[in-house]
Design an enzyme around this catalytic site. Structure first.
Site, PDB file in Angstrom:
ATOM      1  N   CYS A  84       0.829  -1.199   0.000  1.00  0.00           N
ATOM      2  CA  CYS A  84       0.000   0.000   0.000  1.00  0.00           C
ATOM      3  C   CYS A  84       0.871   1.260   0.000  1.00  0.00           C
ATOM      4  CB  CYS A  84      -1.012  -0.054   1.136  1.00  0.00           C
ATOM      5  SG  CYS A  84      -2.418   1.031   0.827  1.00  0.00           S
ATOM      6  N   HIS A 176      -3.462  -4.703   1.658  1.00  0.00           N
ATOM      7  CA  HIS A 176      -2.823  -4.989   2.951  1.00  0.00           C
ATOM      8  C   HIS A 176      -2.788  -6.496   3.190  1.00  0.00           C
ATOM      9  CE1 HIS A 176      -2.486  -0.999   5.032  1.00  0.00           C
ATOM     10  NE2 HIS A 176      -3.279  -0.675   4.015  1.00  0.00           N
ATOM     11  N   GLU A 178      -1.287  -8.149   5.298  1.00  0.00           N
ATOM     12  CA  GLU A 178      -1.123  -8.516   6.707  1.00  0.00           C
ATOM     13  C   GLU A 178      -2.444  -8.514   7.466  1.00  0.00           C
ATOM     14  OE1 GLU A 178      -0.707  -5.622   5.436  1.00  0.00           O
ATOM     15  OE2 GLU A 178      -1.107  -4.021   6.885  1.00  0.00           O
TER      16      GLU A 178
HETATM   17  N1  GLN Z   1      -3.488   6.563   0.883  1.00  0.00           N
HETATM   18  C1  GLN Z   1      -2.233   6.270   1.515  1.00  0.00           C
HETATM   19  C2  GLN Z   1      -1.096   7.073   0.876  1.00  0.00           C
HETATM   20  O1  GLN Z   1      -1.301   7.674  -0.132  1.00  0.00           O
HETATM   21  C3  GLN Z   1      -1.920   4.785   1.449  1.00  0.00           C
HETATM   22  C4  GLN Z   1      -2.979   4.034   2.215  1.00  0.00           C
HETATM   23  C5  GLN Z   1      -2.518   2.794   2.879  1.00  0.00           C
HETATM   24  O2  GLN Z   1      -1.314   2.510   3.014  1.00  0.00           O
HETATM   25  N2  GLN Z   1      -3.472   2.030   3.344  1.00  0.00           N
HETATM   26  O3  GLN Z   1      -0.040   7.105   1.387  1.00  0.00           O
END
Ligand code: GLN
Length: 199
Positions: A84, A176, A178
């Protein structure tokens, strides 16, 4: 004897999801190490860059010397797994945004790509190389808009966009891994570390 027993995997612990990654690493039989300072990397064969807020993680990384240390770690042949926000940190380009963090992976990433109205969702994702689908949790997730197909392999797509990709010993996913009991995606990363002879 466990296949991953010789691996030590760091989890960057500046902000965001950390303990869940450590738990999966340990459940797979490897050793997990919390990484807060450059010297914590010495023991590690690979590093997970967790989800959270990429701007905040990027700032903290620069502040405490981990920015250069992680680049050097990768230059030594060590693998990185960005989940992410971690995917955003690895990207060489962000859509409509001049910011570049580590800039190690030949991908263009759009932040918050699924729109504000669908902040988070879970779906069963088909992943190349895995027999069973994976319960992928997306939270304000980015996706890969573009990638260098000579260097990067797309391992999963959702709505026509790559959400899991591999480039050598770099792995990045939009979701994610995890936040589910299924450890298959972390297993893919440990397989990469093992096959690189990092153990
Ligand atoms: N929206 C977050 C970002 O731009 C990432 C979101 C996440 O890691 N769940 O950094």
């Amino acid at each position: 004897m466990n296949n991953y027993a010789n691996l030590t995997v760091g989890v960057l612990a500046l902000q965001g999801a950390v303990s869940e990654h450590c738990l999966q690493i340990e459940q797979l039989g490897a050793k997990a190490v919390i990484v807060k300072n450059p010297e914590d990397l010495i023991a590690c064969d690979g590093l997970v860059l967790p989800g959270g807020e990429s701007t905040a993680i990027g700032k903290l990384m620069r502040k405490n010397g981990l920015f250069e240390a992680i680049k050097a770690f990768h230059a030594q042949g060590k693998g990185l797994f960005g989940t992410c926000a971690g995917m955003i940190l690895l990207a060489k380009q962000l859509t409509g945004d001049p910011t570049v963090h580590l800039g190690l992976m030949d991908i263009e990433v759009q932040r918050n790509a699924f729109g504000r109205q669908i902040d988070s969702f879970q779906m069963e994702l088909a992943i190349k190389g895995l027999i069973e689908s994976f319960p992928a949790v997306f939270i304000r997730a980015p996706y890969i808009v573009n990638f260098n197909a000579e260097k990067v392999e797309s391992l999963a797509e959702f709505e026509g966009h790559t959400v899991l990709a591999k480039q050598g010993n770099l792995l990045a996913c939009s979701f994610h891994p995890e936040l589910t009991a299924n450890k298959a995606v972390m297993g893919l990363f440990l397989d990469i570390l093992r096959s690189e002879g990092n153990s």
